[in-house]
Design a protein around this motif. Structure first.
Motif, PDB file in Angstrom:
ATOM      1  N   GLY A  97      37.630   2.026  15.024  1.00 48.82           N
ATOM      2  CA  GLY A  97      37.919   0.619  15.296  1.00 48.82           C
ATOM      3  C   GLY A  97      39.056   0.427  16.267  1.00 48.82           C
ATOM      4  O   GLY A  97      38.998  -0.448  17.148  1.00 48.82           O
ATOM      5  N   LYS A  98      40.092   1.245  16.154  1.00 51.26           N
ATOM      6  CA  LYS A  98      41.224   1.074  17.058  1.00 51.26           C
ATOM      7  C   LYS A  98      40.845   1.438  18.487  1.00 51.26           C
ATOM      8  O   LYS A  98      41.416   0.911  19.446  1.00 51.26           O
ATOM      9  N   GLU A  99      39.859   2.337  18.662  1.00 50.34           N
ATOM     10  CA  GLU A  99      39.382   2.675  20.007  1.00 50.34           C
ATOM     11  C   GLU A  99      38.516   1.557  20.579  1.00 50.34           C
ATOM     12  O   GLU A  99      38.489   1.346  21.796  1.00 50.34           O
ATOM     13  N   LEU A 100      37.811   0.865  19.710  1.00 57.87           N
ATOM     14  CA  LEU A 100      36.993  -0.271  20.151  1.00 57.87           C
ATOM     15  C   LEU A 100      37.872  -1.440  20.568  1.00 57.87           C
ATOM     16  O   LEU A 100      37.663  -2.044  21.625  1.00 57.87           O
ATOM     17  N   ILE A 101      38.859  -1.750  19.764  1.00 53.39           N
ATOM     18  CA  ILE A 101      39.640  -2.968  19.962  1.00 53.39           C
ATOM     19  C   ILE A 101      40.643  -2.833  21.094  1.00 53.39           C
ATOM     20  O   ILE A 101      40.892  -3.778  21.849  1.00 53.39           O
ATOM     21  N   LYS A 102      41.199  -1.636  21.253  1.00 54.77           N
ATOM     22  CA  LYS A 102      42.307  -1.498  22.203  1.00 54.77           C
ATOM     23  C   LYS A 102      42.231  -0.166  22.935  1.00 54.77           C
ATOM     24  O   LYS A 102      41.941   0.869  22.342  1.00 54.77           O
ATOM     25  N   GLY A 103      42.482  -0.221  24.238  1.00 53.13           N
ATOM     26  CA  GLY A 103      42.578   0.982  25.042  1.00 53.13           C
ATOM     27  C   GLY A 103      43.879   0.977  25.823  1.00 53.13           C
ATOM     28  O   GLY A 103      44.575  -0.042  25.893  1.00 53.13           O
ATOM     29  N   GLU A 104      44.206   2.114  26.428  1.00 56.24           N
ATOM     30  CA  GLU A 104      45.459   2.194  27.180  1.00 56.24           C
ATOM     31  C   GLU A 104      45.240   2.983  28.472  1.00 56.24           C
ATOM     32  O   GLU A 104      45.659   4.124  28.595  1.00 56.24           O
ATOM     33  N   PRO A 105      44.570   2.351  29.464  1.00 57.63           N
ATOM     34  CA  PRO A 105      44.429   3.029  30.752  1.00 57.63           C
ATOM     35  C   PRO A 105      45.739   2.988  31.523  1.00 57.63           C
ATOM     36  O   PRO A 105      46.572   2.104  31.301  1.00 57.63           O
ATOM     37  N   ASP A 106      45.916   3.914  32.418  1.00 53.78           N
ATOM     38  CA  ASP A 106      47.088   3.928  33.288  1.00 53.78           C
ATOM     39  C   ASP A 106      47.002   2.731  34.228  1.00 53.78           C
ATOM     40  O   ASP A 106      46.052   2.591  34.996  1.00 53.78           O
ATOM     41  N   ALA A 107      48.001   1.849  34.184  1.00 52.33           N
ATOM     42  CA  ALA A 107      47.967   0.620  34.994  1.00 52.33           C
ATOM     43  C   ALA A 107      48.783   0.730  36.267  1.00 52.33           C
ATOM     44  O   ALA A 107      48.846  -0.216  37.047  1.00 52.33           O
ATOM     45  N   SER A 108      49.401   1.896  36.509  1.00 54.01           N
ATOM     46  CA  SER A 108      50.375   1.975  37.593  1.00 54.01           C
ATOM     47  C   SER A 108      49.765   1.800  38.971  1.00 54.01           C
ATOM     48  O   SER A 108      50.434   1.348  39.895  1.00 54.01           O
ATOM     49  N   SER A 109      48.482   2.158  39.137  1.00 56.21           N
ATOM     50  CA  SER A 109      47.875   2.099  40.463  1.00 56.21           C
ATOM     51  C   SER A 109      47.053   0.837  40.696  1.00 56.21           C
ATOM     52  O   SER A 109      46.437   0.688  41.746  1.00 56.21           O
ATOM     53  N   PHE A 110      47.030  -0.057  39.743  1.00 56.24           N
ATOM     54  CA  PHE A 110      46.360  -1.338  39.927  1.00 56.24           C
ATOM     55  C   PHE A 110      47.364  -2.370  40.435  1.00 56.24           C
ATOM     56  O   PHE A 110      48.537  -2.354  40.046  1.00 56.24           O
ATOM     57  N   PRO A 111      46.924  -3.292  41.287  1.00 62.03           N
ATOM     58  CA  PRO A 111      47.864  -4.302  41.792  1.00 62.03           C
ATOM     59  C   PRO A 111      48.345  -5.211  40.676  1.00 62.03           C
ATOM     60  O   PRO A 111      47.568  -5.637  39.819  1.00 62.03           O
ATOM     61  N   SER A 112      49.642  -5.479  40.668  1.00 59.67           N
ATOM     62  CA  SER A 112      50.218  -6.373  39.663  1.00 59.67           C
ATOM     63  C   SER A 112      50.979  -7.526  40.293  1.00 59.67           C
ATOM     64  O   SER A 112      51.374  -8.465  39.601  1.00 59.67           O
ATOM     65  N   GLY A 113      51.222  -7.460  41.598  1.00 57.83           N
ATOM     66  CA  GLY A 113      51.929  -8.542  42.266  1.00 57.83           C
ATOM     67  C   GLY A 113      53.360  -8.719  41.809  1.00 57.83           C
ATOM     68  O   GLY A 113      53.929  -9.804  41.934  1.00 57.83           O
ATOM     69  N   GLY A 114      53.933  -7.644  41.231  1.00 59.23           N
ATOM     70  CA  GLY A 114      55.315  -7.728  40.781  1.00 59.23           C
ATOM     71  C   GLY A 114      55.459  -8.010  39.296  1.00 59.23           C
ATOM     72  O   GLY A 114      56.578  -8.154  38.798  1.00 59.23           O
TER      73      GLY A 114
END
Length: 696
Positions: A97-114
């Motif tokens: 269930g915890k894998e279904l509800i929530k994941g943690e991909p690396d966000a560092s290379s996606f644009p965040s605009g600051g």
């Protein structure tokens, strides 16, 4: 022979699959979660996850992925296998269930605009149970939101869901004060008509500009374009038909209601339109549709182009966003009815939309602003960059009557009665379609026609939902101050006043005409011609306040999106400029110089033989004059490419004001040369090859 009814949605973990794989009590809870936005109880998460895994494994799945939509505008996925070790040489397939509800991909290379520092890699995906999971290519895809460590939205889906919630809250409040207490929930429905081009894959691979940028940076006009209108709705080539059949089958298996397909106006251009779906689901399914269109094309030796303007001189590709509001009673709230009270309701909602589009026209323009779409808007093939609304002759006559108090029923095919106890009976399907209008009412929906072919539809629908929610909230607040017995009278006065104050946004004529442009500017409507012109308006204080009030975007999220879009606009054009320079240096100029050498040799031979060489000399002079100018412009372009920027607005302005005009000048000169040299000398397939020789 396969029967569509038997396999439609077979790769989707929809209600039918849930009912089969889930205990009945859990299935009922899941329905409540999906239908009413309830939170999934932790105690059933493992049950749902395990059932979803069992279903997916039976479909051949070995992996799962949280499928999300970062601010790149496309989808992203990271695949994890179901397996977990049970010993040195043994595994078990598990999905918790915890894998279904929530994941943690690396966000560092996606644009965040600051929204976060680059080195802050943590990002979270959160399951969206309102959009069904599905299996594709041995992987279970789980639609998710994408959030930063502090909860800020890093994606396109989260604001859309927030805007749907805001519109639901405002609409139900307004409808209840109007006396429609039986309506307790509304949702938007969206049907995005997807246009695209198909080109031969072998020819595509010989065009670096198509490979890198998605559009041709060079190309003189073909001997035939779309002048005869003979492509539109024409007979479909066998190769393309086979492609469309495979696309349909794959989309149907994924539960996408792919319905209508046909040739479009331009050579090699086509359209695929789905049946309406709930707004959030429609967004996910359109992303799937674009992915399938592009992937399946390769199976048939084709390439699907989703760029808004891949070819100069013929129509580009858009995506018509058909939007409506539906109540939990099953009623389309924009559809008129037989009961005058229903017509009060539909006219009230119509008035809220008209007011919202007028007051927030800049936001709607921003929602479709991209480098590719700038080439298309206003080019006698798509709506102009000026926002206006087309309602049709009947509704316009009714609105004029409401404003003036004069009966104009003779001008339309309807009985028009004005008064407090009755409003006119509005006939269905009495509006024509104005293809030059950016925002047209077509009977029971609005067709927002400005979207570009490659655009993620989430942003336009987020903005549309939010501005209508804002106006409905204002309407509700006004009517709540009136005694119940006077609500209907106050409601009608509200409708009249709203249409009177915002009639400047209504226009039924030719949106392409210069006369309309001049008239629109006199009316005070804005004209934001380029993305660089439009995006700085995104974070005006009144917009920040409005989005914040409805909890759709925080101020930080909106500033982030503005920065991402501005810099993205610059980067797209910068890449195009680099591609143009590379192709000139490595392909075009060497080929032209070789041809000039041959011409010069012919001239010299004829001169020595005492034979006239007027034609050769003319060609050589014209080609060389153009080449000399190209070289001058190219040196300037290569110098401009080297400039760097830290300010996103400055970069976008530079791209619009410096790079694009220079690239246009180079292209015109190159097209002059292309038209004067043999086809086998030009170092890439030309427009005649791309548009006519291969598939059309």
């Amino acid at each position: 022979m396969k029967v569509v009814d038997d396999y439609f949605g077979c790769d989707v973990f929809g209600r039918q699959a849930m009912q089969k794989y889930l205990p009945h009590s859990v299935f009922k809870i899941m329905c409540d979660v999906m239908d009413n936005g309830k939170e999934l109880p932790n105690e059933i998460a493992d049950v749902v996850a395990n059932a979803m895994k069992d279903w997916a494994v039976e479909k051949g799945a070995t992996h799962f992925t949280h499928w999300f939509q970062p601010m790149t505008g496309i989808t992203a996925e990271k695949h994890d296998a179901f397996i977990n070790p049970t010993g040195p040489t043994s595994v078990i397939s598990e999905f918790r269930g915890k894998e279904l509800i929530k994941g943690e991909p690396d966000a560092s290379s996606f644009p965040s605009g600051g929204l976060r520092a680059t080195f802050e890699a943590r990002g979270y995906t959160a399951w969206d149970p309102t959009s069904f999971a599905f299996v594709k290519e041995k992987t279970l895809y789980i639609p998710t939101l994408f959030l930063s460590y502090d909860g800020s939205s890093l994606d396109k889906k989260t604001p859309l869901l927030r805007s749907i919630q805001a519109l639901n809250k405002a609409a139900v409040r307004l409808l209840h004060v109007m006396g429609f207490s039986d309506i307790n929930k509304i949702n938007t429905t969206v049907g995005p008509e997807q246009e695209y081009f198909l080109v031969d894959e072998e020819m595509y691979r010989q065009r670096l500009d198509l490979i890198i940028t998605g559009r041709t940076l060079f190309g003189s006009a073909p001997v035939k374009g779309q002048e005869l209108d003979d492509h539109y709705f024409g007979n479909i080539d066998e190769r393309v038909k086979a492609y469309m059949e495979e696309v349909d089958e794959e989309l149907w298996r994924l539960g996408v209601y792919a319905k209508t397909e046909h040739k479009e106006v331009a050579p090699c251009q086509f359209e695929l339109a789905p049946v309406f779906s709930a707004g959030n689901v429609a967004g996910d399914q359109n992303q799937l549709m674009m992915e399938v269109l592009q992937r399946v094309a390769h199976h048939h030796g084709l390439v699907c182009l989703l760029h808004e303007k891949p070819f100069d001189g013929v129509n580009g590709s858009g995506k018509h966003n058909n939007w409506s509001i539906v109540a939990d009673t099953g009623e389309n709230l924009l559809e008129p009815g037989d009961d005058p009270k229903d017509n009060i309701r539909s006219l009230t909602i119509l008035a809220a939309i008209v007011k919202g589009v007028d007051e927030y026209q800049d936001l709607l323009r921003i929602s479709v602003a991209t480098a590719g779409n700038d080439h298309r808007l206003g080019a006698n093939e798509a709506p102009p960059a000026i926002i206006s609304i087309y309602l049709g002759e009947e509704l316009n006559a009714i609105i004029r009557s409401l404003i003036s108090g004069k009966d104009e029923h003779n001008t339309v095919n309807t009985d028009l009665q004005l008064g407090i106890t009755a409003l006119p009976k509005i006939s269905r399907d009495t509006t024509d379609r104005n293809r030059t209008s950016p925002f047209a009412f077509t009977g029971n929906k609005f067709e927002f026609r400005m979207l570009g072919s490659s655009l993620n539809i989430s942003c336009p629908n987020t903005i549309l939902n939010t501005i209508v929610a804002e106006e409905m909230t204002q309407f509700a607040a006004e009517l709540e101050c009136v005694s119940q017995e006077k609500v209907q009278e106050a409601n009608i006065e509200l409708i009249k006043r709203t249409f009177k104050e915002h009639q400047r946004i209504l226009y039924s004529g030719n949106g392409y005409s210069e006369e309309w442009r001049q008239e629109a500017l006199k009316r005070g409507l804005s004209e934001l011609k380029t993305t660089a012109d439009a995006l700085p308006h995104y974070t005006e204080p009144r917009y920040l306040e409005m989005f914040g009030r409805h909890k759709v975007y925080t101020a930080n999220e909106l500033h982030a999106r503005q920065n991402i879009l501005l810099m993205g606009y610059y980067q797209v054009i910068h890449i195009e400029a680099q591609t143009m320079a590379y192709m000139l240096r490595k392909q075009i100029i060497p080929a032209v110089l070789d041809y000039e050498a041959k011409l010069a040799s012919i001239i010299q031979t004829k001169k020595e033989a005492g034979i006239k060489f007027t034609m050769e000399n003319k060609y050589l002079t014209e080609i060389n004059d153009a080449l000399e100018l190209i070289e001058q412009h190219l040196e300037e372009l290569e110098e401009l490419i080297q400039k760097s920027f830290t300010d996103s607005k400055e970069a976008a302005d530079f791209a619009a004001q410096k790079l694009l005009p220079l690239m246009d000048a180079i292209r015109k000169l190159s097209d002059v040369i292309e038209a004067r040299i043999p086809r086998d000398v030009w170092p890439m397939p030309d427009y005649n090859d791309l548009l006519f020789r291969a598939i059309d």
